[in-house]
Design a protein around this motif. Sequence first.
Motif, short mmCIF file in Angstrom:
data_model
loop_
_atom_site.label_atom_id
_atom_site.label_comp_id
_atom_site.label_asym_id
_atom_site.label_seq_id
_atom_site.Cartn_x
_atom_site.Cartn_y
_atom_site.Cartn_z
N GLU A 49 0.82 -1.26 0.00
CA GLU A 49 -0.13 -0.04 -0.17
C GLU A 49 0.80 1.30 0.04
OE1 GLU A 49 -3.11 0.13 3.01
OE2 GLU A 49 -3.66 -1.96 2.48
N LEU A 50 2.23 1.16 -0.26
CA LEU A 50 2.97 2.32 0.03
C LEU A 50 3.58 2.60 -1.48
CD1 LEU A 50 5.30 1.18 3.10
CD2 LEU A 50 3.38 2.55 3.00
N MET A 51 3.42 3.73 -1.86
CA MET A 51 3.55 4.33 -3.10
C MET A 51 4.81 5.12 -3.13
SD MET A 51 -0.16 4.95 -4.66
CE MET A 51 -0.32 6.26 -3.40
N PRO A 52 5.91 5.09 -3.91
CA PRO A 52 7.24 6.00 -3.92
C PRO A 52 6.70 7.20 -4.37
CG PRO A 52 7.05 4.32 -5.77
CD PRO A 52 5.89 3.93 -4.89
N SER A 53 7.34 8.01 -3.65
CA SER A 53 7.20 9.67 -3.97
C SER A 53 8.16 10.17 -5.03
CB SER A 53 7.26 10.59 -2.70
OG SER A 53 8.66 10.24 -2.22
N LYS A 54 9.36 9.03 -5.34
CA LYS A 54 10.06 9.57 -6.36
C LYS A 54 10.85 8.56 -7.13
CE LYS A 54 13.80 9.86 -3.23
NZ LYS A 54 15.07 10.82 -2.90
N LYS A 55 11.10 8.41 -8.11
CA LYS A 55 11.64 7.29 -9.01
C LYS A 55 13.11 6.80 -8.37
CE LYS A 55 12.86 5.55 -13.49
NZ LYS A 55 14.17 5.08 -13.40
N VAL A 56 13.20 5.74 -8.27
CA VAL A 56 14.45 5.29 -7.60
C VAL A 56 15.47 4.83 -8.77
CG1 VAL A 56 15.69 3.36 -6.43
CG2 VAL A 56 13.19 4.02 -5.70
N PRO A 57 16.76 5.42 -8.56
CA PRO A 57 17.55 5.48 -9.62
C PRO A 57 17.98 3.99 -10.09
CG PRO A 57 18.51 7.09 -8.29
CD PRO A 57 17.16 6.38 -7.65
N SER A 83 8.00 7.64 6.90
CA SER A 83 7.09 8.62 6.65
C SER A 83 6.23 8.50 5.58
CB SER A 83 7.98 10.16 6.87
OG SER A 83 8.70 10.24 7.88
N VAL A 84 4.88 8.65 6.01
CA VAL A 84 4.00 8.27 4.75
C VAL A 84 2.95 9.64 5.04
CG1 VAL A 84 4.57 5.99 4.68
CG2 VAL A 84 2.71 6.85 5.89
N ILE A 85 2.07 9.75 4.03
CA ILE A 85 0.81 10.43 4.18
C ILE A 85 -0.20 9.99 3.37
CG2 ILE A 85 1.45 12.08 2.16
CD1 ILE A 85 0.40 14.52 3.62
N LYS A 86 -1.49 10.27 3.51
CA LYS A 86 -2.52 9.77 2.93
C LYS A 86 -3.06 10.83 1.90
CE LYS A 86 -6.48 6.66 3.29
NZ LYS A 86 -5.75 5.71 2.54
N PRO A 87 -2.63 10.74 0.77
CA PRO A 87 -3.13 11.89 -0.20
C PRO A 87 -4.59 11.93 -0.40
CG PRO A 87 -2.15 10.10 -1.61
CD PRO A 87 -1.99 9.67 -0.08
N ASP A 88 -5.34 11.07 -0.66
CA ASP A 88 -6.70 11.13 -0.77
C ASP A 88 -7.44 10.05 0.33
OD1 ASP A 88 -9.35 11.06 -1.51
OD2 ASP A 88 -8.93 10.26 -3.44
N PRO A 89 -8.12 11.00 1.28
CA PRO A 89 -8.57 10.21 2.32
C PRO A 89 -9.65 9.17 2.08
CG PRO A 89 -9.02 12.60 2.86
CD PRO A 89 -8.44 12.36 1.38
N GLY A 93 -4.23 3.31 -0.05
CA GLY A 93 -2.83 3.71 -0.31
C GLY A 93 -2.19 4.83 0.38
N PHE A 94 -0.70 4.72 0.58
CA PHE A 94 -0.09 5.89 1.41
C PHE A 94 0.84 6.27 0.42
CE2 PHE A 94 -2.30 3.77 4.47
CZ PHE A 94 -2.81 4.69 5.54
N LEU A 95 1.36 7.57 0.24
CA LEU A 95 2.59 8.34 -0.30
C LEU A 95 3.62 8.17 0.54
CD1 LEU A 95 3.43 9.42 -3.02
CD2 LEU A 95 2.93 11.52 -2.16
#
Length: 346
Positions: A49-57, A83-89, A93-95
Amino acid sequence: MNDLSTVKPLYPGAFPQPDAGEDNAPYPKAPLNLTLGFDLETFQIPLEELMPSKKVPDGVMTTRKFKQIVSSIREIGLIEPLSVIKPDPNAAGFLLLDGNLRVLALKELGQDTAPCLIAKDFETYTYNHRINRLSTVQEHYMLRRAIDKGVSKERLARAFDVNLSTINSRINLLHGICPKAVELLQDHQFTPDVTRHLRKMKAARQIEAVELMIAANTITAAHADALLKATPPEQRTDYKPPQPEQPKGDPLEQIVRLEREMSQVQEKYKHAEENYGSELLNLVVAKGYLKKLMENEAVRSYVARHASEILEQFELVLNTVSMEEAVEQAEREEGPGGNPFQMFGQ
């Protein structure tokens, strides 16, 4: 935050919600002069459920840093929650705000969930850009404290994914370094090779060398080595003044050995002196007998045909000249004072 069945608190009940009429709550109640950036509770969230916030090289999983993260988690577990955040309540999934490499490491280790702190606001704060890294000296103190508390060097090597010699060099980093030089290096990053070169300098030169490297902003092993080579010999700890050449071995032992050899020579000389007369008489008698024997042509011819090597030995005996005969012959040929050793080819 919407409660989902897959998201569970790591320490349930650690931060209970206070009753409205409760005055002695264990933590502040509203109204507050500040806003908490994260929920007080730590949640276990599935990795899927964890979505990456940036592309891993590409290729990051083969780097040394990633391997150290995997080794650390395998040995002592995950220390800092993600550290995560829920962009859409209303969406699942979490960002990920911080911890992209740790998520990859947990997946490689076969973990399904990870402890996470849920942020309340998606701020522009960059986690890794506003932290103070451990200096090399602080890392040394941390390792020394871990050793003092009973952590083995082998476990530290596994946790940092390094060999045991690297841990030993970090533990002995400041051995032989004066306190003032340590104070100057307190907040800087450098390799153990720097102190290896500094260790060969005396205290005053160590301080001077560290100040020069800090002023040039190059605290490197190459710079320290150059300063070591430019150090006068009297300011180096590994310099040994030339010593006057000493005779090899113990003089008393040499005297004893010489006396022993002289004693052996004297014994041999005494033995030769005692037996000289009888041996010379035997030689003269044998020589006279062989001379008469070899004057017989029949005997000489027989010996020459059947035992030529014996004939050669007989001739050597016949040609032997004693010291007295050599002196007399030399006096006759060259007069008094001639060299008798010329008779022997000297």
